[in-house]
Design a protein around this motif. Structure first.
Motif, mmCIF file in Angstrom:
data_model
loop_
_atom_site.group_PDB
_atom_site.id
_atom_site.type_symbol
_atom_site.label_atom_id
_atom_site.label_comp_id
_atom_site.label_asym_id
_atom_site.label_seq_id
_atom_site.Cartn_x
_atom_site.Cartn_y
_atom_site.Cartn_z
ATOM 1 N N ARG A 57 0.922 -1.137 0.135
ATOM 2 C CA ARG A 57 0.050 0.041 0.017
ATOM 3 C C ARG A 57 0.869 1.340 0.077
ATOM 4 O O ARG A 57 0.569 2.160 -0.628
ATOM 5 N N GLN A 60 1.923 1.796 -3.481
ATOM 6 C CA GLN A 60 1.004 2.283 -4.188
ATOM 7 C C GLN A 60 0.826 4.016 -4.182
ATOM 8 O O GLN A 60 0.646 4.682 -5.218
ATOM 9 N N THR A 223 -5.531 -5.106 3.142
ATOM 10 C CA THR A 223 -4.515 -3.889 3.384
ATOM 11 C C THR A 223 -3.865 -3.450 2.056
ATOM 12 O O THR A 223 -4.053 -2.139 1.834
ATOM 13 N N ALA A 224 -3.648 -4.155 1.372
ATOM 14 C CA ALA A 224 -2.979 -3.841 0.029
ATOM 15 C C ALA A 224 -4.058 -3.285 -1.160
ATOM 16 O O ALA A 224 -3.528 -2.321 -1.673
#
Length: 258
Positions: A57, A60, A223-224
């Motif tokens: 994350r 990203q 989460t990601a």
């Protein structure tokens, strides 16, 4: 660059005098770089294990400088995994492909032909296979990444995530797996076995140790990629099924190369 400039106008590097070059800046710079790498390495390894999906994350969202890159993290975890004698499912004996895999009926005759052509005993032939399988396993393990990343991308059909995000997450996932199996015989299993002794021998230590890696997956995906809980469970189940078949493909390629 002109006289008096503190930094090079082309590369941004601090200007170093050609007339005065003391030892202290060299030592200070080397220590700074080493400590910076160690700090990012330890932080990245810890977050990879303790906070599933967090590094993906962060990548990203563009917060990358404080952590090791996904490729560097994967390669370092790969190095740790193959240097530390521990549990491994990436390099297996000849018995596995010829008897335990979905394609065993197809490859077993190939193994028999190779054994007959070699003139070796079955034990010597199997030992030679194992040695060559070990030699290529370290390089071949990355074969999992593009295959599983593509499956992950397809599973996220309605989410706004690029294919590269799934590649990054898959690199992080396999880095986690390699670190997890590297420490398993030396850290987690001894702790669980000690706890089992304290509790009177009813704790299924091995089953718990193996199950934790599967618990990691839904947390990582949530989460990601921001999956809701109602969606992350079936997605994680499909992800794990895909992981199994990707690993089957890996073992087949490994067998053919050996």
């Amino acid at each position: 660059m002109e006289a008096g400039d503190a930094y090079c106008r082309h590369c941004g590097q601090p200007v170093v005098s050609t007339e005065h070059r003391p030892l202290r800046p060299l030592v200070a710079q080397s220590l700074e770089e080493a400590l910076s790498l160690d700090g990012r390495l330890l932080q990245s390894f810890w977050l990879l294990i303790a906070r599933p999906g967090f590094l993906s994350r962060e990548y990203q969202q563009g917060r990358r400088r404080r952590y090791l890159s996904p490729i560097s993290l994967f390669l370092l975890a790969n190095l740790v995994f193959f240097l530390v004698p521990g549990l491994s499912d990436f390099s297996v004996s000849l018995l596995d492909p010829v008897t335990l895999q979905p394609y065993s009926g197809w490859v077993a005759p190939q193994a028999q032909q190779a054994l007959a052509a070699s003139g070796l005993s079955a034990e010597a032939f199997a030992a030679g296979y194992q040695a060559r399988a070990d030699a290529i396993a370290e390089l071949l393990v990355i074969l999992h990444v593009p295959l599983l990343a593509l499956v992950s991308f397809v599973l996220a059909f309605s989410r706004r995530a690029f294919l590269v995000d799934h590649v990054v997450n898959t690199l992080h996932f396999f880095a986690f797996l390699m670190l997890y199996y590297a420490q398993l015989p030396y850290v987690l299993l001894p702790l669980l076995n000690g706890l089992d002794s304290l509790l009177g021998g009813w704790l299924p230590a091995w089953q718990i140790a193996i199950s934790l890696q599967f618990v990691y997956v839904p947390i990582m995906l949530r989460t990601a990629f921001g999956y809701a809980w109602w969606r992350v469970i079936p997605t994680a189940a499909a992800y794990l099924v895909a992981l199994y078949w990707v690993h089957v493909c890996y073992r087949l390629v490994q067998f053919e190369l050996v």
